[in-house]
Motif scaffolding. Structure first.
Motif, mmCIF file in Angstrom:
data_model
loop_
_atom_site.group_PDB
_atom_site.id
_atom_site.type_symbol
_atom_site.label_atom_id
_atom_site.label_comp_id
_atom_site.label_asym_id
_atom_site.label_seq_id
_atom_site.Cartn_x
_atom_site.Cartn_y
_atom_site.Cartn_z
ATOM 1 N N ARG A 1 6.810 21.375 1.912
ATOM 2 C CA ARG A 1 7.683 21.429 0.622
ATOM 3 C C ARG A 1 8.345 20.032 0.489
ATOM 4 N N VAL A 2 8.274 19.295 1.600
ATOM 5 C CA VAL A 2 8.908 18.007 1.356
ATOM 6 C C VAL A 2 7.693 17.048 1.450
ATOM 7 N N VAL A 3 7.814 16.140 0.342
ATOM 8 C CA VAL A 3 7.033 15.114 -0.150
ATOM 9 C C VAL A 3 7.490 13.671 -0.239
ATOM 10 N N LEU A 4 6.987 12.902 0.686
ATOM 11 C CA LEU A 4 7.581 11.457 0.633
ATOM 12 C C LEU A 4 6.475 10.673 0.372
ATOM 13 N N MET A 5 6.759 9.741 -0.716
ATOM 14 C CA MET A 5 5.939 8.745 -1.067
ATOM 15 C C MET A 5 6.539 7.353 -0.478
ATOM 16 N N VAL A 6 5.817 6.740 0.105
ATOM 17 C CA VAL A 6 6.181 5.544 0.962
ATOM 18 C C VAL A 6 5.380 4.296 0.815
ATOM 19 N N ALA A 7 5.973 3.251 0.700
ATOM 20 C CA ALA A 7 5.457 1.950 0.341
ATOM 21 C C ALA A 7 5.410 1.165 1.747
ATOM 22 N N TYR A 8 4.229 0.483 1.890
ATOM 23 C CA TYR A 8 4.291 -0.365 3.373
ATOM 24 C C TYR A 8 3.875 -1.828 2.712
ATOM 25 N N LYS A 9 4.396 -2.825 3.713
ATOM 26 C CA LYS A 9 3.957 -3.952 3.626
ATOM 27 C C LYS A 9 3.355 -4.264 4.952
ATOM 28 N N ASP A 10 1.903 -4.493 4.925
ATOM 29 C CA ASP A 10 1.228 -4.138 5.986
ATOM 30 C C ASP A 10 1.237 -3.121 6.716
ATOM 31 N N THR B 1 0.868 -1.232 -0.069
ATOM 32 C CA THR B 1 0.117 0.059 0.120
ATOM 33 C C THR B 1 0.966 1.289 0.018
ATOM 34 N N PHE B 2 0.227 2.494 -0.552
ATOM 35 C CA PHE B 2 1.251 3.711 -0.638
ATOM 36 C C PHE B 2 0.452 4.634 0.046
ATOM 37 N N ARG B 3 1.462 5.550 0.792
ATOM 38 C CA ARG B 3 0.739 6.842 1.357
ATOM 39 C C ARG B 3 1.912 7.892 0.856
ATOM 40 N N THR B 4 1.070 9.149 0.675
ATOM 41 C CA THR B 4 2.105 10.364 0.442
ATOM 42 C C THR B 4 2.121 11.100 1.764
ATOM 43 N N LEU B 5 3.167 11.413 2.260
ATOM 44 C CA LEU B 5 3.423 12.112 3.322
ATOM 45 C C LEU B 5 4.086 13.432 3.158
ATOM 46 N N ARG B 6 3.616 14.485 4.086
ATOM 47 C CA ARG B 6 4.194 15.890 3.787
ATOM 48 C C ARG B 6 4.663 16.347 5.076
ATOM 49 N N GLY B 7 5.715 17.073 5.127
ATOM 50 C CA GLY B 7 6.146 17.975 6.377
ATOM 51 C C GLY B 7 6.061 17.041 7.828
#
Length: 385
Positions: A259-268, A210-216
């Motif tokens: 201004r920091v944008v981190l795309m993260v992939a999660y396993k569970d 699953t994927f989440r986009t996190l900021r700041g």
């Protein structure tokens, strides 16, 4: 503005220049912001130990008001620049010259195009004035050469007119043509390429990630520690050394905020891969990525498709996905020119490099023309399919 009215100063740390004054000379690019450059210095990524010695250039008027700046470094090597001059250095040193130290006007470890000769808003300071200041600084520091890399075309032209050698490179950028959804973008792509892109995203989705986009502030200190592991997984595999250390990420996140944008992939619930981006005025800049798992097409999903999703959702004009990578073309990122300019004082080295660059420039023009024919987008009159 006559040069006699301007005062040139060199600064061994960006903290010597007030942040508000420096940023008033910027153009909204986060990589040339005071906060980003200060983070590099305070984390120890730039400095004497790493061979990136800050010597930031400032021009002031007769009243002491700051008119322009340039992020500049005295360097003892050519690593972390992405515009390669190792061959020039070897040739000059084989002939008995000393290529290092040299003067580098750039953003360390970041092949991000943008202004390098930063004039204060509302002034008429021309790029030529900062070019002359760089030439004076190079001479006063007794450096072999000065290199302004990933600058704007306007700066490249001005530096060329001032007698600097000119170089052309290529990157791959995606442009948002008013897409409302990712499917709108797919609709602009030829039928065969569209099927391939859909298959890649479908295969990643089937992996169970699953994927989440996190900021700041959404990016926690623990997640930054994990991201550093992602980053090291890439550098250890490709380069063998890491330019950025574990102290850099949380400092940057704190100072650059949303201004920091981190795309993260999660396993569970466990993060297993991530892609770091910085957002400027209408632009998303892709920078670093890494993964602790081996999933087909995960790199494309995190670094390219998630970035497009974010850009479309936030109305950004383009995504710049970093240096190199012809594989980006079939994913919608088309070739664009990048620019750099080089001031070399030694006559023989200057002639040799100038001859080489003329040949290289002609070859690069042909390469960009050939790459442009690989565009995945439907041609005018072609059916959507």
């Amino acid at each position: 503005m006559p040069a006699t009215e301007l005062t040139l100063t060199l600064h061994g740390g960006i903290s010597e220049i007030p942040a508000a004054e420096w940023d008033d000379c910027g153009d909204g690019n986060p990589f040339t912001s005071h906060a980003f450059l200060l983070t590099l210095e305070e984390s120890g990524c730039t400095g004497p130990r790493t061979g990136w010695l800050p010597r930031h250039v400032a021009l002031r008027d007769a009243d002491g008001a700051l008119l322009g700046v340039a992020p500049a470094y005295a360097k003892s090597h050519s690593y972390g620049e992405y515009v390669f001059d190792h061959g020039w250095a070897r040739a000059f040193e084989a002939a008995g010259g000393s290529y290092y130290p040299k003067f580098q006007v750039s953003v360390p470890f970041s092949p991000v195009p943008g202004a390098r000769l930063l004039a204060r808003r509302g002034t008429d300071l021309p790029p030529a004035a900062l070019a002359a200041a760089l030439a004076r600084a190079t001479e006063s520091l007794d450096l072999s050469s000065c290199h302004v890399t990933f600058c704007t075309e306007e700066e490249w032209t001005a530096l060329g007119e001032a007698g600097w050698l000119q170089r052309v490179g290529v990157q791959f950028h995606w442009h948002n043509h008013g897409y409302a959804t990712f499917d709108d973008f797919l609709g602009a792509v030829s039928s065969r390429k569209r099927k391939a892109l859909k298959r890649e995203r479908r295969d990643v989705a089937a992996s169970g990630l699953t994927f989440r986009t996190l900021r700041g502030p959404e990016i926690t200190p623990d997640l930054w520690k994990t991201f550093h592991r992602f980053y090291r997984s890439t550098t250890d595999r490709k380069w063998g050394s890491a330019y950025l250390n574990a102290r850099f990420w949380p400092l940057m996140g704190e100072r650059l905020g949303d201004r920091v944008v981190l795309m993260v992939a999660y396993k569970d619930s466990t993060p297993v891969a991530g892609a770091l981006n910085l957002m400027g005025d209408g632009v998303l800049y892709g920078r670093n990525w890494g993964a602790l798992v081996d999933v087909p097409f995960l790199h494309f999903e995190l670094c390219y498709y998630q970035a497009l999703d974010f850009a479309i959702a936030n109305g950004l004009a383009r995504v710049e996905a970093g240096a190199q990578g012809e594989h980006k073309i079939q994913r919608g990122y088309l070739p664009v020119k990048t620019w750099s300019a080089h001031l070399i004082s030694h006559p023989s080295l200057r002639r040799a490099v100038g001859d080489a660059l003329r040949r290289e420039c002609a070859a690069m023009e042909h390469e960009i023309e050939a790459l442009s024919t690989l565009s995945p987008y439907r041609r005018e009159g072609e059916e959507a399919g």
